[in-house]
Design a protein around this motif. Sequence first.
Motif, PDB file in Angstrom:
ATOM      1  N   TYR A 243      -3.055  74.646  -6.110  1.00 20.54           N
ATOM      2  CA  TYR A 243      -3.822  74.174  -4.956  1.00 20.54           C
ATOM      3  C   TYR A 243      -3.680  72.652  -4.848  1.00 20.54           C
ATOM      4  O   TYR A 243      -3.612  71.960  -5.856  1.00 20.54           O
ATOM      5  CB  TYR A 243      -5.285  74.543  -5.156  1.00 20.54           C
ATOM      6  CG  TYR A 243      -6.234  74.023  -4.092  1.00 20.54           C
ATOM      7  CD1 TYR A 243      -6.472  74.758  -2.937  1.00 20.54           C
ATOM      8  CD2 TYR A 243      -6.887  72.812  -4.268  1.00 20.54           C
ATOM      9  CE1 TYR A 243      -7.348  74.291  -1.968  1.00 20.54           C
ATOM     10  CE2 TYR A 243      -7.769  72.334  -3.304  1.00 20.54           C
ATOM     11  CZ  TYR A 243      -7.988  73.083  -2.150  1.00 20.54           C
ATOM     12  OH  TYR A 243      -8.853  72.612  -1.200  1.00 20.54           O
ATOM     13  N   THR A 252      -3.294  75.146   0.673  1.00 19.85           N
ATOM     14  CA  THR A 252      -4.694  75.567   0.774  1.00 19.85           C
ATOM     15  C   THR A 252      -5.089  76.663  -0.213  1.00 19.85           C
ATOM     16  O   THR A 252      -6.232  77.129  -0.186  1.00 19.85           O
ATOM     17  CB  THR A 252      -4.972  76.066   2.200  1.00 19.85           C
ATOM     18  OG1 THR A 252      -4.022  77.091   2.528  1.00 19.85           O
ATOM     19  CG2 THR A 252      -4.840  74.924   3.201  1.00 19.85           C
ATOM     20  N   GLY A 253      -4.161  77.078  -1.053  1.00 23.58           N
ATOM     21  CA  GLY A 253      -4.482  78.094  -2.043  1.00 23.58           C
ATOM     22  C   GLY A 253      -3.626  77.909  -3.275  1.00 23.58           C
ATOM     23  O   GLY A 253      -3.109  76.817  -3.536  1.00 23.58           O
ATOM     24  N   GLU A 334      -6.312  82.446  -1.627  1.00 23.88           N
ATOM     25  CA  GLU A 334      -7.229  81.380  -1.204  1.00 23.88           C
ATOM     26  C   GLU A 334      -8.675  81.787  -1.441  1.00 23.88           C
ATOM     27  O   GLU A 334      -9.023  82.972  -1.369  1.00 23.88           O
ATOM     28  CB  GLU A 334      -7.065  81.078   0.293  1.00 23.88           C
ATOM     29  CG  GLU A 334      -5.792  80.381   0.662  1.00 23.88           C
ATOM     30  CD  GLU A 334      -5.754  79.983   2.141  1.00 23.88           C
ATOM     31  OE1 GLU A 334      -6.802  80.109   2.823  1.00 23.88           O
ATOM     32  OE2 GLU A 334      -4.678  79.568   2.610  1.00 23.88           O
ATOM     33  N   ASP A 343     -10.488  74.974  -3.986  1.00 21.78           N
ATOM     34  CA  ASP A 343      -9.598  75.289  -5.108  1.00 21.78           C
ATOM     35  C   ASP A 343     -10.042  76.577  -5.798  1.00 21.78           C
ATOM     36  O   ASP A 343     -11.161  76.635  -6.341  1.00 21.78           O
ATOM     37  CB  ASP A 343      -9.609  74.117  -6.102  1.00 21.78           C
ATOM     38  CG  ASP A 343      -8.634  74.312  -7.248  1.00 21.78           C
ATOM     39  OD1 ASP A 343      -7.944  75.345  -7.289  1.00 21.78           O
ATOM     40  OD2 ASP A 343      -8.569  73.401  -8.108  1.00 21.78           O
TER      41      ASP A 343
END
Length: 382
Positions: A243, A252-253, A334, A343
């Motif tokens: 992340y 974003t993941g 995510e 995170d």
Amino acid sequence: MRLRYFLLFVAVLAAMGIAAKDDFTLLEKQKINIETPGLFDRSDAFSVDFAGYGVSDYCFPLPVGKARKAKDDYLEIVTTRGDAVKSMFSGTVRIAKNHPTLGNVVVVRHDNGLETVYGHNAQNLVAVGDRVKAGQTVAIVGGKGGLVYCTFAIMVNGGRINPEIIVSLNSHRLLQQTLQFRKSGFHVDISVMREERDVKALAIAAAKADPFAGKGKFSLNLANLNSGEWCYPLAGAKVISPYGSRGGRRHTGVDLKTRPNDNIVAAFDGVVTMSQVYSGYGKCIVIKHPNGIETLYSHNSKNLVKVGDYVKAGQVIALTGRTGRATTEHLHFECRINGRQFDPGKLFDHANHAVRMDLVTFTKTGKGISIKSEKNYMAKGK
């Protein structure tokens, strides 16, 4: 002469020790399906509260294996060569021998009244009379015809029972319920006395609810989660992209990789709010959980659930793929709160595939959300 008597004395003590360690009859050591002496002497029924079992009280026989139903309430748990076969519960080894149809087989009589069978082993590692703990290795997996697997069964009073009454075959988790075993003639009837806590209604409500409930903050105590209430989304995975910042863009993941078409499982109980092709995510699933968190699973080769489905932690929901914007088969995972990504490492320790036992506090700060974690030690887990 004295030495001779001393050696005889030692031999007698050794024999007494063996007798104390191994009190099974000759028939019990040979016959797999045999009634358990004394099991119904005091009453025609007994109960087992699996909801009270902790992570050290239970272990799936091959934690990374894939179970499939076979004939006569047997399971075939397929895995890789050299894998360790583990005792499901604590107990005493009743059989450890070569069997005409099950090959090298181990049978463990457990303290809770059940018995488990582990067949087609490459090598048995225990002997009759040995005490074993839940999760202790009892054999090395073998198989037959070029396929590596363990033939597994659960028995009550010598009769095999449907293992899906006890465990989830997809997630390998022990079902959190109380079962009653009642003797009825030559059979044992099984009934659920107390079912798993019903979180479906909570999950459905959570899909529409604001986790902050009109307040500026809320906390999630991960240490309160039981072993059946969470699951790492991709067993055996390694992180190939964390992340945060990646190539000047925000990732974003976290990207997790094992092999193509591997099982992706739900991280927590919840309701599926998305299951479709979604832009660069490819085939994507979003689940809203009663704890206020949303989780997203993308680049899937196949989605196995639809919008509105209620899923349990550890349930298989998709297969790994490379749909959407992806260069290799993997899972993009995510975590979100109020639609904002954070995170996943705040919830999961990726190195140990475990849920963290932190108290995580989410606080609204203007248009953003800040996250604070207290304590930092790992839960025992899958």
